[in-house]
Design an enzyme around this catalytic site. Structure first.
Site, PDB file in Angstrom:
ATOM      1  N   ASN A 151      -6.281  -4.691   4.870  1.00 30.42           N
ATOM      2  CA  ASN A 151      -5.418  -5.837   5.157  1.00 30.42           C
ATOM      3  C   ASN A 151      -4.069  -5.346   5.658  1.00 30.42           C
ATOM      4  O   ASN A 151      -3.831  -4.150   5.771  1.00 30.42           O
ATOM      5  CB  ASN A 151      -5.282  -6.719   3.920  1.00 30.42           C
ATOM      6  CG  ASN A 151      -4.731  -5.933   2.740  1.00 30.42           C
ATOM      7  OD1 ASN A 151      -3.590  -5.470   2.788  1.00 30.42           O
ATOM      8  ND2 ASN A 151      -5.537  -5.765   1.713  1.00 30.42           N
TER       9      ASN A 151
ATOM     10  N   ALA B 296      -0.034  -4.571  -5.279  1.00 30.35           N
ATOM     11  CA  ALA B 296      -0.990  -4.159  -4.251  1.00 30.35           C
ATOM     12  C   ALA B 296      -1.760  -5.360  -3.719  1.00 30.35           C
ATOM     13  O   ALA B 296      -1.994  -6.327  -4.438  1.00 30.35           O
ATOM     14  CB  ALA B 296      -1.968  -3.143  -4.830  1.00 30.35           C
TER      15      ALA B 296
END
Ligand code: CTP
Length: 410
Positions: free
Chosen positions: A217, A282
């Site tokens: 991502n 994260a």
């Protein structure tokens, strides 16, 4: 993976490391490394005697700074004069400190660069003596040390044991780790999180499809790294479990690099064993390819289906392992911010959740951010501001909420 606590953080601390002539000069290299690991900046100054035992290049490579050794080096003096150099550090650490150097210091000599700097500073001076046992025991040396101690010089060691000269006794330089611990301890941040260990996850994860492809991502890791740095500045020992990012490790922070969600889970569970706080910043991939192909997948049909398996939720797994840990999570949302964030706060049994809007160029890979932070019975808006400033505010809020959860802690 080790569970040892990271060293006392000393982000930005400036240490002038003086190396004098003695066989223990080589240990100065390890000492420089210890200081740098803790986030300090190290400027090495060597005496002519020290240069006979180790090269300036060794220290230059370790510290990234040109080693200074002469009062008469015109080029170096032009870049930073010795009086300016004397003003630069927060502390001067002389290790090893020879009997001769200590004698000169006790009598106020300024006959080389290092002794001049010691005379021209008002910052604390530490000395780790290293010499033969009889030289150490000599009344002249002891009288010099009494004089120096009386003027505020901090003497570290020496230890006793086998000496380079083949004798056994007192006069062996203290081990670099012990010297670093003692110096850094004096400068350890005294913030509200002092004495606590915080683990921060940051960055994206990569879930391999085959040896050359992965699912990932857009997380840059910037917010997580900024939070790690901000927590360290409040006094916490910080372990950063990081996915692949292009960022420098914040000063004084211990970093563990991982790639997949599974690796991040394992590293986080391990680091959290000795922690009191966990911040999950994260962007963990929720799914991974059901099977990572051992060979590169070849193109064939016009369309291709990809089977994915769910990844474990790291925050929930750590919560299960450590019910008492203070856990802060992030929520990245494109709609219904409060509803979704509070839902996650509840589901993952978090102490606090920092929610941000994503999509349409917001948050991911940007330098600015705004956060809406929720906890059981409260809510606060942080930013919009630079991610570093938002991180500073978030770290302060985490410290505040941690204190509210642990009122017994001073
Ligand atoms: N997180 C985690 N482990 C995962 C997924 C997420 O620890 N496998 C953490 C993130 O670090 C973040 C929080 O959970 O602190 C929220 O992540 P987010 O992706 O916003 O939410 P999800 O729980 O994954 O839910 P959804 O994707 O449905 O929004």
């Amino acid at each position: 993976m080790s569970q040892a606590l990271p060293p006392a953080a000393a982000p930005g601390l400036r240490i002038l490391l003086g190396i004098t002539g003695g066989i223990a000069a080589y240990k100065g290299a390890e000492l420089a490394r210890q200081f740098i690991k803790a986030g300090a900046q190290v400027q090495v100054v060597m005496t002519e005697g020290a240069l006979r035992f180790v090269t300036a290049q060794t220290f230059q490579a370790l510290t990234g700074r040109t080693v200074r050794h002469s009062l008469w080096d015109e080029q170096a003096e032009a870049a930073m004069g010795h009086i300016e150099l004397a003003r630069w550090p927060d502390a001067i650490v002389i290790a090893p400190a020879s009997a001769n150097f200590l004698a000169g210091l006790a009598h106020g000599f300024a006959d080389d660069l290092l002794s001049t700097l010691c005379l021209a500073t008002d910052k604390p001076i530490y000395a780790a003596p290293a010499m033969n046992r009889l030289m150490w025991a000599n009344p002249a040396t002891q009288a010099n040390l009494t004089t120096l101690r009386g003027r505020g010089l901090r003497v570290i060691g020496p230890g006793s044991g086998a000496q380079a000269c083949g004798e056994v006794g007192e006069g062996r330089m203290s081990e670099p780790e012990g010297i670093a611990r003692e110096v850094l301890g004096d400068f350890a941040p005294r913030g509200p999180l002092a004495g606590l260990h915080a683990v921060v996850t940051a960055g994206p994860t990569r879930e391999p499809l085959d040896p050359v492809r992965f699912i990932s991502n857009r997380s840059s890791g910037k917010q997580g790294y900024a939070v790690a740095e901000a927590l360290a500045r409040l006094g916490a020992s910080v372990t950063l479990v990081s996915g692949p990012v292009h960022l420098d490790t914040p000063a004084g922070v211990k970093r563990i690099d991982v790639e997949t969600a599974q690796q991040m889970l394992d590293a986080t569970l391990d680091a959290a064993k000795s922690a009191q706080l966990l911040v999950g910043a994260a962007a963990v991939a929720d799914y991974r390819p059901a099977a990572a192909e051992p060979q590169k997948i070849k193109k064939s049909a016009e369309t291709m289906d990809l089977a994915l398996s769910r990844n474990a939720d790291i925050l929930s797994a750590v919560r299960e392992a450590q019910p008492g840990l203070f856990i802060a999570g992030f929520a990245a949302e494109t709609e219904k911010l409060a509803e979704h964030a509070r839902g996650k706060l509840e589901r993952k049994k978090l102490d606090l959740i920092a929610a941000n809007w994503v999509g349409a160029g917001r948050a991911f890979d940007q330098d600015d951010n705004a956060l809406q932070v929720y906890w059981q019975d409260g809510e606060r808006t942080l930013g919009p501001a630079a991610k570093s400033e938002v991180a500073r505010q978030l770290a302060a809020l985490i410290a505040e909420r941690y204190a509210a959860k642990h009122p017994a802690r001073k």
